[in-house]
Design an enzyme around this catalytic site. Sequence first.
Site, PDB file in Angstrom:
ATOM      1  N   ASP A  83       0.857  -1.111   0.005  1.00 49.63           N
ATOM      2  CA  ASP A  83      -0.041   0.082   0.003  1.00 49.63           C
ATOM      3  C   ASP A  83       0.963   1.244   0.293  1.00 49.63           C
ATOM      4  O   ASP A  83       0.437   2.465  -0.076  1.00 49.63           O
ATOM      5  CB  ASP A  83      -0.975   0.001   0.979  1.00 49.63           C
ATOM      6  CG  ASP A  83      -2.128   0.994   1.296  1.00 49.63           C
ATOM      7  OD1 ASP A  83      -2.592   1.214  -0.038  1.00 49.63           O
ATOM      8  OD2 ASP A  83      -2.180   1.529   2.310  1.00 49.63           O
ATOM      9  N   SER A 103      -7.321   5.162  -0.373  1.00 47.96           N
ATOM     10  CA  SER A 103      -7.641   3.828  -0.721  1.00 47.96           C
ATOM     11  C   SER A 103      -9.237   3.513  -0.335  1.00 47.96           C
ATOM     12  O   SER A 103      -9.599   3.697   0.410  1.00 47.96           O
ATOM     13  CB  SER A 103      -6.710   2.801   0.060  1.00 47.96           C
ATOM     14  OG  SER A 103      -5.357   3.100  -0.065  1.00 47.96           O
ATOM     15  N   GLN A 162      -5.611  -2.085  -6.654  1.00 47.61           N
ATOM     16  CA  GLN A 162      -6.391  -1.206  -5.767  1.00 47.61           C
ATOM     17  C   GLN A 162      -6.956   0.019  -6.334  1.00 47.61           C
ATOM     18  O   GLN A 162      -6.436   0.492  -7.449  1.00 47.61           O
ATOM     19  CB  GLN A 162      -5.250  -0.382  -4.916  1.00 47.61           C
ATOM     20  CG  GLN A 162      -5.762   0.518  -3.563  1.00 47.61           C
ATOM     21  CD  GLN A 162      -4.626   0.945  -2.724  1.00 47.61           C
ATOM     22  OE1 GLN A 162      -4.338   2.196  -3.044  1.00 47.61           O
ATOM     23  NE2 GLN A 162      -4.433   0.104  -1.906  1.00 47.61           N
TER      24      GLN A 162
END
Length: 306
Positions: A223, A245, A295
């Site tokens: 991430d 996110s 993502q």
Amino acid sequence: MTAEPAPRTPASTEIAADGEPRGQAVLDDLVALLDLEWLEDNLFRGVSPPVSLPRVFGGQVAAQALVAAGRTVSQDRPVHSLHAYFIRPGDPRIPIVYETERVRDGRSFTTRRVLAIQRGEPIFSLSASFQLAQEGLVHTEPMPAGVPAPDDVDDLGTRAVRGDGGWMAGLPRPLDIRLIDEPPWSRHRAGASDDPVRLWLRADGTLPDDTLLGVCVLTYASDLTLLGSVLARHDVTEARPQMASLDHAMWFHGPFRADEWLLYTCYSPAASGGRGLATGRFFTADGRLVATTMQEGLVRVPRGRA
């Protein structure tokens, strides 16, 4: 991550070029962060590090949720995929409770759902699938050619001294991160590019021989730069976009060690509606594709700056 770790001599803290702590001691802090407190069956509690972002880092809550799932699964069934949604911003000042649901225990596959809760409300949800080792077809995408070796690339501390540390500057570093290409926040970036954002990374020290822990560390790392690849396709260095996110998915293709060099390539195939989609691939130094991630995130650029 069910066995008791062997006693270890505390590691001394190393200091990066920009004065931030790094090395084995900081990595040990990350390992401790992922060692959730058992409350009762299927219920765990995690905390955030003392030095943290204004909201809980997405990679942290994803990794902790995967720990909570993995602790209810036999060690002979490693995780092969996870799918997650970020529901609310997490508050790093208070603990996070992880509630695990044992959805299914089949002959080959095990499925778990985890809900991360703060102040009685869900902030994150994760579904993970674990598989008993099996034989089958094997192939992977080839590793990109012409990539500089890690030793030929500056670490994040050196970049931070030049003012290019980005949002990771000013934080302890359990990972050794070496950005090959100029990141979207860099003052030295030439502008928009359709090339992927590439970096080498590894845990900055030695990890225990624990397969689940290694996967959780990689989940944490995934991430860090992924959503930035959306910005890399636009010239918005000075725009100060709002980013968050929305969801996260990972697939694990084969064994690896998170304390050995991994090439992480991040690329955004599409953006629209204030959202951007990013894909990432992790390769070992000998060229094996060991994990893929995707993502979607909120990416809002002030009007007139896009």
